[in-house]
Motif scaffolding. Structure first.
Motif, PDB file in Angstrom:
ATOM      1  N   ALA A  25       0.814  -1.267   0.156  1.00  0.00           N
ATOM      2  CA  ALA A  25      -0.013   0.015  -0.018  1.00  0.00           C
ATOM      3  C   ALA A  25       0.892   1.197  -0.110  1.00  0.00           C
ATOM      4  N   LEU A  26       1.999   1.140   0.737  1.00  0.00           N
ATOM      5  CA  LEU A  26       2.786   2.485   0.802  1.00  0.00           C
ATOM      6  C   LEU A  26       3.720   2.695  -0.536  1.00  0.00           C
ATOM      7  N   ILE A  27       3.770   1.564  -1.323  1.00  0.00           N
ATOM      8  CA  ILE A  27       4.498   1.678  -2.523  1.00  0.00           C
ATOM      9  C   ILE A  27       3.471   2.159  -3.853  1.00  0.00           C
ATOM     10  N   ASP A  28       2.359   1.637  -3.373  1.00  0.00           N
ATOM     11  CA  ASP A  28       1.352   1.914  -4.625  1.00  0.00           C
ATOM     12  C   ASP A  28       1.096   3.405  -4.457  1.00  0.00           C
ATOM     13  N   ARG A  29       0.831   4.078  -3.205  1.00  0.00           N
ATOM     14  CA  ARG A  29       0.408   5.348  -3.176  1.00  0.00           C
ATOM     15  C   ARG A  29       1.429   6.477  -3.875  1.00  0.00           C
ATOM     16  N   PRO A  30       2.781   6.329  -4.060  1.00  0.00           N
ATOM     17  CA  PRO A  30       3.522   7.236  -4.629  1.00  0.00           C
ATOM     18  C   PRO A  30       3.443   6.808  -6.205  1.00  0.00           C
ATOM     19  N   ARG A  31       2.948   5.732  -6.655  1.00  0.00           N
ATOM     20  CA  ARG A  31       2.780   5.412  -8.111  1.00  0.00           C
ATOM     21  C   ARG A  31       1.696   6.143  -8.634  1.00  0.00           C
ATOM     22  N   ILE A  32       0.697   6.083  -7.899  1.00  0.00           N
ATOM     23  CA  ILE A  32      -0.759   6.770  -8.015  1.00  0.00           C
ATOM     24  C   ILE A  32      -0.380   8.296  -8.264  1.00  0.00           C
ATOM     25  N   TYR A  33       0.379   8.677  -7.190  1.00  0.00           N
ATOM     26  CA  TYR A  33       0.587  10.324  -6.878  1.00  0.00           C
ATOM     27  C   TYR A  33       1.381  10.691  -8.277  1.00  0.00           C
TER      28      TYR A  33
END
Length: 85
Positions: A25-33
């Protein structure tokens, strides 16, 4: 992270060095951002191109940012990333 390590396998290594145990979840957030940021800069570039036509710098920049955003949205894991955060 999206600029430095565009592939998940490489990004996971950097993430674990910086934050410890891997959390998807913490690595997916910067990808979406990163996708949202590319879209933002693409819109800014389009606006600047409309305000000051004649230079192709803003047009090229916005085209590149739209391309990056489109590539991120077409990622086969995009829906999983959104559900995961």
């Amino acid at each position: 992270m999206a600029e430095i390590r565009p592939f998940d396998s490489d990004a996971r290594e950097v993430f674990e060095m910086a934050y410890g145990p891997f959390d998807s979840a913490l690595i997916d957030r910067p990808r979406i951002y990163g996708i949202a940021d590319s879209l933002r800069w693409a819109l800014i570039g389009s606006y600047c191109d409309a305000v000051k036509p004649g230079t192709h710098k803003y047009s090229k920049f916005s085209d590149w940012q739209f391309l990056l955003a489109r590539a991120g949205l077409r990622d086969p894991h995009f829906d999983d990333r959104v559900r995961n955060i």
